[in-house]
Design an enzyme around this catalytic site. Sequence first.
Site, PDB file in Angstrom:
ATOM      1  N   GLU A   1       0.396   0.283   4.811  1.00  0.00           N
ATOM      2  CA  GLU A   1       1.462  -0.136   3.904  1.00  0.00           C
ATOM      3  C   GLU A   1       2.406  -1.140   4.563  1.00  0.00           C
ATOM      4  OE1 GLU A   1       2.830   2.374   0.818  1.00  0.00           O
ATOM      5  OE2 GLU A   1       2.259   4.160   1.929  1.00  0.00           O
ATOM      6  N   ASP A   2       2.965  -2.018   3.734  1.00  0.00           N
ATOM      7  CA  ASP A   2       4.056  -2.908   4.144  1.00  0.00           C
ATOM      8  C   ASP A   2       3.717  -3.634   5.445  1.00  0.00           C
ATOM      9  OD1 ASP A   2       4.995  -1.321   2.106  1.00  0.00           O
ATOM     10  OD2 ASP A   2       6.860  -0.762   3.077  1.00  0.00           O
TER      11      ASP A   2
ATOM     12  N   CYS B   1       4.082  -2.311  -3.583  1.00  0.00           N
ATOM     13  CA  CYS B   1       2.793  -1.630  -3.562  1.00  0.00           C
ATOM     14  C   CYS B   1       2.160  -1.360  -4.920  1.00  0.00           C
ATOM     15  CB  CYS B   1       2.882  -0.335  -2.761  1.00  0.00           C
ATOM     16  SG  CYS B   1       4.102   0.834  -3.359  1.00  0.00           S
TER      17      CYS B   1
ATOM     18  N   ASP C   1      -1.161  -3.398   2.026  1.00  0.00           N
ATOM     19  CA  ASP C   1      -1.029  -3.458   0.565  1.00  0.00           C
ATOM     20  C   ASP C   1      -0.085  -4.567   0.099  1.00  0.00           C
ATOM     21  OD1 ASP C   1       1.355  -2.235   1.293  1.00  0.00           O
ATOM     22  OD2 ASP C   1       1.171  -0.568  -0.124  1.00  0.00           O
ATOM     23  N   HIS C   2       0.571  -5.246   1.014  1.00  0.00           N
ATOM     24  CA  HIS C   2       1.356  -6.465   0.773  1.00  0.00           C
ATOM     25  C   HIS C   2       1.980  -6.848   2.103  1.00  0.00           C
ATOM     26  CE1 HIS C   2       4.912  -3.874   0.734  1.00  0.00           C
ATOM     27  NE2 HIS C   2       4.298  -3.119  -0.163  1.00  0.00           N
TER      28      HIS C   2
END
Length: 596
Positions: free
Chosen positions: A58-59, A97, A306-307
């Site tokens: 994530e992130d 997300c 996810d980004h």
Amino acid sequence: MLFLRFKFFNNRLLFVSVLCFVICVSCKREHKEIKIKGEKATELKLPERPNILWLVTEDMGAYIPPFGDSTVVTPHLSKLAKEGVIYPNLYSTSGVCAPSRAAIATGMYPSSIGANHMRTNSFTKERGLPAYEAVPPSNVRMLSEWLRKAGYYCTNNYKTDYQFKAPVTAWDESSPYAHWRNRNDDQPFFAVFNFTDTHESGLFEPYGLREIETRLYRAGDTTYQWKNYGASHANNRMSEAETPQYLSKDTKFNIPPYLPETDLVKRDMWKLYNNIGEMDNQVGAVLQQLEDDGLLENTIIFFYGDHGGPLPREKRLIYDSGLNTPMIIRFPNKLEAETSDPQLISFVDFAPTLLSIIGEKPKEYMQGQAFLGQYKNKERSYIHAAADRFDAETDVIRAVRDKRFKYIRNYRPEQGYYLPIDYRERIPTMQELLRLKAEGKLNEEQMQWFRDVKPEEELFDCKSDPFELKNLANNPEYQNKLVELRKELDRWLTAIGDDANLPESELINKLWNGSNTQPVTSDPKVSINNGNITISCDTEGASVGYKIVTAGNKTSKTWHIYNGPFKMPLGSTLEIIAHRIGFKPSKAIQISTSDL
């Protein structure tokens, strides 16, 4: 860690990896072309029906050694990159997300299916709106369901966050215990492991890894009792003293120019990289399981975020800091090892690409394109992104980017970029930015995010201005590029049916076909003919899942996808659920053979 590569006259390659076990005193995040062996070959010979493993964090900005940032050592990701291909030009469709994961799951842009607001099921009541779900067209299925139909065992461990409830047919397993090891031995698998260590909440104080982040993937260990399964991200933290340290707190960080160089910001940078170190440790645990099972050379391994990054002025924004995320793919037998593929890739490309990899033609409704496999398309020229509501705050922004330039259209120019999002303001760096702003101590670059208004159009040269601080939209030298990207954005909006100015209330009305309540999937109907069970559902596009409970009370370990008539053992019971994505699922129907 920097990768150094040399090619000798005998054409053998020597890979020299300089591991920095001593904490570097001047670690620098590079924004330049990565020095590697070369570009990936145009075509790859892939095995038929390979296993596919996704390692999703994530992130995640480009904060790791394979992409030029040597701040923290990541031995497992660095090894994966050494044996694989790096993709520096992967972009999410949103800087947050849930919309991005909707794009991955469906192969469709979030703003084309009602998945563009963060989130559809939260912060709606405060705006006088009901919670809702994205409603894609009736022929849309989750990527994993298509793979299950193709014979794959599909597992998710365990974050979903698709902007809609996943049908029971989506996964063979979706839980903290989901694992490829639970499949039949002769079955290929698609396994997703989601790592939460690097999430922005990992920067909150008091600092300490959470139980969900320290599991080292106990997947398959059903004796382990989770304290935090299904609970808040923030629960069950260990103390900072108990938390493993992967780099010194005295490390010197290359802080991006949009953030101030204060002690609080430096501490957040340390937490960011320390979380990456823990994530790398967990990635290594999963890869070790794959190797222990003798599956490494039968599996295509994807690592990606996810980004973009978790920091203020990164997450939620559609600058590269919020959209660009690193990707590494390791192919069986180290095909094309130590190379880079510079093509532009969007999150909507994942679904068609995975179908292409297993020899299945991508579905016509998918808005992305395959970048690998039998149905590989020519390289895309542009990627596209959108930003709308985030929690209780709303903006409307659309963007298009080619390999060098990005065009941003602001639909609310009278509104500044900065949004006072409570969740983000728990990050000490955000608190520091607000304090320094109030004291008049931010410089011009740091104040840009806090402008009271913003231009209707922005154009950035992402090569010479990687942090996107110099707007070229009014520069006469760049008018041709401005017109080109403006036209491309208009084309894209029309192609996907994105009405950027549509209020969320009207969006919900459209998704629900004018009703005030969420549509419900019709209950499935069952009939029997010559011993064959037939199931139908009146709701167009509904997936139908079923389980069989035998007379000995043995239950199917997973929900089967109904594909056609089947025989049911005497004395058994059938449990059936129908579910169209975005609708509420039907009631669970139970029928025994004696009822038929």
